[in-house]
Design a protein around this motif. Structure first.
Motif, mmCIF file in Angstrom:
data_model
loop_
_atom_site.group_PDB
_atom_site.id
_atom_site.type_symbol
_atom_site.label_atom_id
_atom_site.label_comp_id
_atom_site.label_asym_id
_atom_site.label_seq_id
_atom_site.Cartn_x
_atom_site.Cartn_y
_atom_site.Cartn_z
ATOM 1 N N LEU A 32 0.816 -1.216 0.000
ATOM 2 C CA LEU A 32 0.000 0.000 0.000
ATOM 3 C C LEU A 32 0.848 1.264 0.000
ATOM 4 O O LEU A 32 0.418 2.307 -0.494
ATOM 5 C CB LEU A 32 -0.891 0.024 1.260
ATOM 6 N N TYR A 33 2.045 1.183 0.559
ATOM 7 C CA TYR A 33 2.842 2.383 0.806
ATOM 8 C C TYR A 33 3.868 2.661 -0.288
ATOM 9 O O TYR A 33 4.678 3.577 -0.155
ATOM 10 C CB TYR A 33 3.536 2.258 2.170
ATOM 11 N N THR B 215 7.684 0.643 -7.829
ATOM 12 C CA THR B 215 8.315 -0.043 -6.698
ATOM 13 C C THR B 215 7.561 -1.319 -6.363
ATOM 14 O O THR B 215 8.176 -2.363 -6.090
ATOM 15 C CB THR B 215 8.383 0.884 -5.474
ATOM 16 N N LYS B 216 6.220 -1.261 -6.370
ATOM 17 C CA LYS B 216 5.420 -2.470 -6.146
ATOM 18 C C LYS B 216 5.795 -3.555 -7.147
ATOM 19 O O LYS B 216 5.983 -4.721 -6.785
ATOM 20 C CB LYS B 216 3.935 -2.156 -6.291
ATOM 21 N N GLN B 217 5.868 -3.161 -8.391
ATOM 22 C CA GLN B 217 6.142 -4.134 -9.448
ATOM 23 C C GLN B 217 7.506 -4.767 -9.252
ATOM 24 O O GLN B 217 7.661 -5.990 -9.386
ATOM 25 C CB GLN B 217 6.056 -3.422 -10.807
ATOM 26 N N ASN B 218 8.494 -3.956 -8.912
ATOM 27 C CA ASN B 218 9.838 -4.464 -8.687
ATOM 28 C C ASN B 218 9.882 -5.424 -7.508
ATOM 29 O O ASN B 218 10.493 -6.504 -7.577
ATOM 30 C CB ASN B 218 10.793 -3.285 -8.461
ATOM 31 N N ARG C 8 10.685 -9.590 -7.512
ATOM 32 C CA ARG C 8 11.755 -10.196 -6.717
ATOM 33 C C ARG C 8 11.208 -11.193 -5.697
ATOM 34 O O ARG C 8 11.869 -12.185 -5.381
ATOM 35 C CB ARG C 8 12.587 -9.097 -6.058
ATOM 36 N N LEU C 9 10.009 -10.931 -5.186
ATOM 37 C CA LEU C 9 9.378 -11.928 -4.317
ATOM 38 C C LEU C 9 9.112 -13.214 -5.090
ATOM 39 O O LEU C 9 9.268 -14.318 -4.550
ATOM 40 C CB LEU C 9 8.071 -11.382 -3.743
ATOM 41 N N GLU D 254 -5.180 -4.782 -0.902
ATOM 42 C CA GLU D 254 -4.145 -4.653 -1.932
ATOM 43 C C GLU D 254 -4.532 -5.483 -3.153
ATOM 44 O O GLU D 254 -5.299 -6.440 -3.058
ATOM 45 C CB GLU D 254 -2.799 -5.122 -1.373
ATOM 46 N N THR D 255 -3.979 -5.119 -4.280
ATOM 47 C CA THR D 255 -4.302 -5.819 -5.520
ATOM 48 C C THR D 255 -3.100 -5.802 -6.457
ATOM 49 O O THR D 255 -2.227 -4.923 -6.351
ATOM 50 C CB THR D 255 -5.503 -5.167 -6.229
ATOM 51 N N LEU D 256 -3.062 -6.761 -7.363
ATOM 52 C CA LEU D 256 -2.035 -6.803 -8.396
ATOM 53 C C LEU D 256 -2.564 -6.275 -9.717
ATOM 54 O O LEU D 256 -1.844 -6.267 -10.723
ATOM 55 C CB LEU D 256 -1.527 -8.240 -8.582
ATOM 56 N N ILE D 257 -3.814 -5.813 -9.720
ATOM 57 C CA ILE D 257 -4.411 -5.266 -10.943
ATOM 58 C C ILE D 257 -3.606 -4.064 -11.412
ATOM 59 O O ILE D 257 -3.261 -3.181 -10.627
ATOM 60 C CB ILE D 257 -5.875 -4.865 -10.695
#
Length: 274
Positions: free
Chosen positions: A219-220, A225-228, A232-233, A249-252
C-alpha cells in the motif's frame, strides 16, 4: 509548529530514497510527531532543526532513524483471522502433501513489524501440524526497522498487545508470564529467524519459500516499486508457492508473474512462468 513545505519535501524524498515509501501531504502531522523525539535525542531543538542538520551533513545513522520512525508498524496476532484459517485448512495441507518427500517447509513474513504475524504462524504450526515433528521447518521474518526486529526477536509482548487477537488458550499454551508482559516460549522463538530487510532495495538470498506473506505493505509504495518488489518476491518463491497480500491490496494494473487463485474465499497468488 507546522513543518515548512521545503522541509516536508526534503523528508519525503529522504524516506522515498531509503525505503520506497511515499508520503502524502496529510502525513505532515505524523512526521512531526514521530520525528520530534529523534530531534531531541540528537540535541536539536525541533524537526526543522533536524532537517537542517540532515541537509548539511552526511549523517547516515540519523537518516536511518528518521526512515525507521516513519515506517508503519500496525499489527496484531492472527490479523485477519480468515487468512490463518485458510492456511491451516487449505494451503498448508496441500504444501505438506507436495513436500512429503523432502520434509521441508519454508515461510517468509516479509513485513513482520514487532513480530505478531510470524509468532501467529508458529502457533498455527504447533497447534495444527505437530505431526511434522521430523520436518525441517523454518519461518523467516523481516522488517525495515531494526528496532522492530530487536523487539520481535525477544518475543515479548505487553498485555495490550496480547489482548489484540490472541485467545487465552493459545496464550497459556505458547507464552510465559514475564512480570506485566508475556514472552513466547523458547520452542516458538527457535522456529523464527529475523532479518532487517528493506523490500525496496536488493536483499540477500534467503532461500526458496513455500509461502510468502507480504500483507499490508505494498500500500505504501508507488506502482514501479510495487512491481519491482513483486517480481523479486516471485524469485524467492518455490514454483508451487503461495503469495499472500493484504485484503485492500491488488495486483491489478501491475505486470507481474503471478496467477490469482481463491481458496476458502481468500485470494492467493501463485507463481506464473517468467
Amino acid at each position: 509548529m507546522t513543518l515548512a513545505t521545503a522541509d516536508f519535501a526534503f523528508l519525503r524524498t529522504l524516506v522515498a530514497d531509503h525505503s520506497g515509501q511515499r508520503l502524502a501531504p496529510r502525513h505532515v502531522g505524523m512526521l512531526e510527531q514521530r520525528l520530534a523525539p529523534i530531534a531531541g535525542t540528537a540535541g536539536l531543538k525541533d524537526v526543522s532543526s533536524l532537517v537542517r542538520h540532515l541537509r548539511r551533513s552526511d549523517d547516515s545513522a540519523l537518516s536511518s532513524q528518521v526512515v525507521e520512525a516513519v515506517a508503519v508498524n500496525e499489527t496484531s496476532f492472527f490479523r485477519d483471522a480468515s487468512v490463518f484459517e485458510s492456511l491451516a485448512k487449505g494451503v498448508l495441507p496441500q504444501i505438506v502433501a507436495n513436500n512429503r518427500n523432502r520434509k521441508q517447509l519454508r515461510i517468509w513474513c516479509a513485513a513482520c513489524s514487532s513480530g505478531q504475524e510470524p509468532y501467529s504462524i508458529a502457533m498455527l504450526l504447533e497447534d495444527h501440524f505437530r505431526h511434522l515433528h521430523d520436518w525441517d521447518i523454518r519461518i523467516t521474518a523481516s522488517d525495515l526497522c531494526e528496532k522492530m526486529i530487536k523487539r520481535a526477536r525477544l518475543g515479548t509482548f505487553s498485555a495490550l498487545e496480547i489482548a489484540r487477537g490472541l485467545p487465552t488458550a493459545q496464550l497459556l499454551r505458547h507464552f510465559d508470564r514475564r512480570g506485566a508482559a508475556w514472552q513466547a516460549k523458547p520452542e516458538l522463538r527457535e522456529r523464527i529467524e529475523f532479518h532487517r530487510i528493506n523490500l525496496a532495495r536488493p536483499w540477500p538470498y534467503l532461500g526458496q519459500f513455500d509461502i510468502v506473506l507480504a500483507r499490508n505493505v505494498l500500500l505504501y509504495f508507488d506502482q514501479p516499486t510495487k512491481q519491482n518488489i513483486l517480481k523479486r518476491l516471485r524469485g524467492a518463491m518455490r514454483p508451487d508457492g503461495y503469495l499472500v497480500i493484504g485484503a485492500a491490496e491488488t495486483l491489478i494494473g501491475l505486470c507481474v508473474p503471478y496467477q490469482r487463485k481463491e481458496i476458502d474465499d481468500i485470494v492467493y497468488y501463485r507463481p506464473a512462468a517468467i
